[in-house]
Design an enzyme around this catalytic site. Structure first.
Site, PDB file in Angstrom:
ATOM      1  N   ASP A  83      28.634 -29.780 -10.187  1.00 31.53           N
ATOM      2  CA  ASP A  83      28.384 -30.512  -8.944  1.00 31.53           C
ATOM      3  C   ASP A  83      27.115 -31.358  -9.046  1.00 31.53           C
ATOM      4  O   ASP A  83      26.108 -30.927  -9.604  1.00 31.53           O
ATOM      5  CB  ASP A  83      28.232 -29.465  -7.825  1.00 31.53           C
ATOM      6  N   GLU A 121      30.831 -34.331 -11.499  1.00 34.35           N
ATOM      7  CA  GLU A 121      30.909 -34.881 -10.143  1.00 34.35           C
ATOM      8  C   GLU A 121      29.699 -35.798 -10.005  1.00 34.35           C
ATOM      9  O   GLU A 121      28.599 -35.363  -9.697  1.00 34.35           O
ATOM     10  CB  GLU A 121      30.892 -33.772  -9.092  1.00 34.35           C
TER      11      GLU A 121
HETATM   12  C1  GLC Z   1      28.685 -32.560  -3.981  1.00 33.71           C
HETATM   13  C2  GLC Z   1      29.761 -31.918  -3.125  1.00 33.71           C
HETATM   14  C3  GLC Z   1      29.394 -32.109  -1.686  1.00 33.71           C
HETATM   15  C4  GLC Z   1      28.059 -31.483  -1.417  1.00 33.71           C
HETATM   16  C5  GLC Z   1      27.000 -32.008  -2.395  1.00 33.71           C
HETATM   17  C6  GLC Z   1      25.775 -31.178  -2.352  1.00 33.71           C
HETATM   18  O1  GLC Z   1      28.608 -33.914  -3.808  1.00 33.71           O
HETATM   19  O2  GLC Z   1      31.002 -32.477  -3.432  1.00 33.71           O
HETATM   20  O3  GLC Z   1      30.368 -31.577  -0.824  1.00 33.71           O
HETATM   21  O4  GLC Z   1      27.645 -31.751  -0.106  1.00 33.71           O
HETATM   22  O5  GLC Z   1      27.456 -31.948  -3.726  1.00 33.71           O
HETATM   23  O6  GLC Z   1      26.024 -29.934  -2.926  1.00 33.71           O
END
Ligand code: GLC
Length: 650
Positions: free
Chosen positions: A284, A326
């Protein structure tokens, strides 16, 4: 790579390690450690070589890798060997993903196991379960503010429930994707609690400051991620009497990767979940891993070094496990998360294609593919052993992350165009029947993003309300058209839960204190299983969407040209409403698919001779692999229906 300094360091480490790991079958571990060690040493040295405890930390890291290897089950070790042989297995067109919130989709892990047949019915063989770890009950950012990286939220289940799910998924040959939230923890995590209690060792796990001097310098260049609900990037903690860096929500503390202990902890956690059966680990917020004053603290070179090092470590212990990046960042930045080279400096094998996602929404609003065409050209080539996760909706908002220069090339003025898209999807524009809501409105710079479910953004909610058959039909066509792109474009399509039955916005989050300020909850509904049953009733909205997607998935899996081997060519068909590309097979070079997508609400024509000049449609007739219709080519044009598409076997 053999290099004396790193090699002799490895010898020292192994001598010290030997008595601690008693005799075990470590042959594959040692081979992989030898192969990866030069890279691990070099990267670790680049990041932490200036520290007096560098060698000690490297020892701890290597020991962590060995202990995790010993924990890995024989089944997973066998899978590692199998995947080493077929190393580009994940590029195959066979894979189709689906993302869920466990609680919202199926209450808990046991419930989720019972729903696997539903997913298999659709053709899904890769399941992303969004974070299921223990979080504070209220301040949890939908699971992304983790309190304990090794404990499953008791409401969702136990490690044994996960084991049972994994075994069941393995029988079905379904891949499991789990998150590791590598950038931050909850302020309720044991490390944060120790830091608050004044423990300097754990304060060094985070970015903490006595006063505003350094935070103020950071703030000059760091953007705000949640400007409405969590402005600024630092939060005062009265217990510590210090400021702590909190880039996302105030209760999410950013981890300090300048501390090697943090790196080692997070590698250990990644390997823990790989050992629990995660075929793919979604890392993430990877763009944020390294913070640097005077910069945006995103996409920094060191963030890439950390990911390369994580990959090399994972290759030693769990080489079959893949990473998803991500990184919702600019097109030129995102491909860097694949790494620089497929052998050296690898990072994540898979990355979210947020650019394609945002461009597809642009095409829906404008009813043409002008920006889509320019924007796609702006995405740099990716590595061969890498692939995209192509999606339309996910649990997050839609950011209009395309380039201003592409907006200009498409013939629009950037600010006005972005406003138009926002107005369109929030239903403010008079021609729009979309029902999205704004998210993350930044009053300082006017930026905003969009929240809302696929069906509501595509106009289904508004159409159903007034029972307008034509509008219902048109919104279903939009939903199907968008899926036809993610199924054929190259990469792994990722369907968001509820979208295959056209689930609408769910405003119930407004009655929850912990959720009401975060508009993303509007598209994180509780799955309507009663509605899902309607998929079996001919003529219902659910039936129309579900059966079409099911068919599309089945056909995708049969088409070699849809595997992702950089085998796509964008085509200019001289019609701004049409998005066109060809896909060719590496197995049978004569097998090509010509994809034509019409984003207009009127039928559109493509001149056949135009495509013939490019070597397509030379035969007397052509078959649409999706509809099975045969199109005679003795006419000047091919007509693509309003909001329609074709996959021509040419
Ligand atoms: C990523 C997740 C999101 C979250 C962020 C902080 O972007 O997809 O939902 O708010 O990380 O953890």
């Amino acid at each position: 790579m053999y290099e004396q300094v790193s090699h002799s360091t490895l010898n020292d480490i192994l001598l010290r390690l030997a008595p601690e790991i008693e005799s075990k079958d470590l042959q594959h571990f040692y081979i992989r450690l030898g192969a990866n060690f030069y890279a691990i040493y070099t990267l670790f040295h680049q990041l932490y070589g200036h520290r007096p405890d560098f060698k000690e930390q490297l020892y701890i890291l290597t020991k962590t890798l060995a202990l995790s290897y010993i924990e890995r089950t024989d089944t997973l070790k066998a899978l590692d060997l199998k995947r080493e042989k077929a190393h580009d297995w994940f590029l195959h067109q066979h894979w189709v993903g689906y993302a869920v919130y466990c609680k919202e989709f199926a209450e808990n892990l046991t419930g989720l196991k019972q729903r696997l047949s539903y997913l298999q019915e659709l053709g899904i063989n890769m399941l992303h379960i969004m974070p299921i770890l223990e979080c504070p009950p209220d301040k949890n950012d939908g699971g992304y503010a983790v309190k304990n990286f090794r404990k499953i939220d008791p409401e969702v289940g136990t490690l044994e429930d996960l084991d049972a799910l994994v075994t069941n998924m393995q029988t079905r040959e379904m891949l499991l994707v789990l998150d590791v939230v590598v950038n931050h923890t909850s302020d309720q995590h044991a490390w944060a609690i120790a830091a608050k209690e004044g423990d300097a060792y754990y304060q060094d796990y985070f970015h903490v400051f006595d006063d505003r001097k350094i935070p103020d310098v950071y703030e000059e260049t760091m953007p705000e991620i949640f400007p409405e609900t969590a402005p600024g990037n630092f939060t005062w903690n009265a217990d510590m009497g210090k400021w702590v860096m909190t880039v996302f929500n105030h209760y999410q503390w950013d981890l300090n990767y300048k501390n090697p202990a943090v790196f080692i902890e997070m590698v250990d956690i990644i390997l823990f979940w790989a050992n629990k059966g995660a075929d793919i680990v979604r890392l993430d917020a990877v763009a944020f891993l390294w913070k640097k004053m005077g910069s945006q603290s995103q996409n920094e070179r060191e963030a890439h070094l950390i990911l390369q090092l994580m990959k090399d470590c994972c290759q030693v212990t769990a080489p079959g496990a893949l990473f998803i990046a991500e990184a919702i960042v600019a097109p030129v930045e995102v491909t860097k998360y694949f790494g620089e080279d497929a052998i050296n400096a690898k990072e994540c094998e898979i990355a979210y294609n947020a650019t394609l996602m945002a461009l597809l929404w642009d095409a829906v609003a404008t009813k043409n593919a002008k920006l889509l065409n320019h924007g796609i050209k702006g995405i740099p080539d990716k590595l061969e052993r890498a692939t995209w996760l192509n999606y339309i909706r996910c649990h997050d908002d839609i950011g209009l992350g395309f380039d201003d220069k592409d907006i200009v090339l498409a013939g629009y003025e950037p600010k006005a165009h972005r406003k138009f898209i926002l107005d369109y999807f929030t239903g403010v524009h008079p021609d729009s029947n979309a029902r999205g809501i704004p998210f993350g409105h930044n009053l300082k710079n006017g930026d905003a993003r969009i929240a809302g479910s696929l069906a509501s953004l595509a106009g289904l909610e508004a159409a159903l309300e007034i029972n307008d058959e034509a509008a219902i039909h048109a919104s279903i066509r939009v939903i199907v058209l968008l899926h036809s792109v993610i199924m054929s474009f190259g990469g792994i399509p990722l369907i968001y839960y509820g979208d295959a039955i056209g689930m609408l916005n769910d405003a119930s989050y407004l009655t929850h204190d912990a959720k009401k300020e975060d508009a993303r909850w509007i598209h994180r509904p509780t799955m309507h299983w009663a509605n899902a049953l309607e998929r079996k009733v001919i003529g219902t909205v659910q039936y129309q969407i579900f059966t079409t997607l099911k068919k599309m998935i089945a056909i995708r899996k049969e088409i070699d040209a849809f595997a992702d081997h950089n085998n796509r060519e964008l085509l200019d068909v001289d019609n701004p409403h049409v998005f066109a590309y060809s896909r060719f097979s590496l197995v049978d070079t004569k097998a090509r698919i010509l994809v034509l997508c019409n984003f207009d609400t009127q039928p559109q024509q493509v001149v056949i001779t135009h495509l013939q000049k490019k070597g397509f449609l030379m035969q007397a007739s052509v078959k649409d692999a999706f509809s099975s219709e045969t199109i005679l080519l003795d006419q000047p044009h091919i007509e693509i229906p309003a909001l329609g598409f074709c996959w021509l076997n040419t």
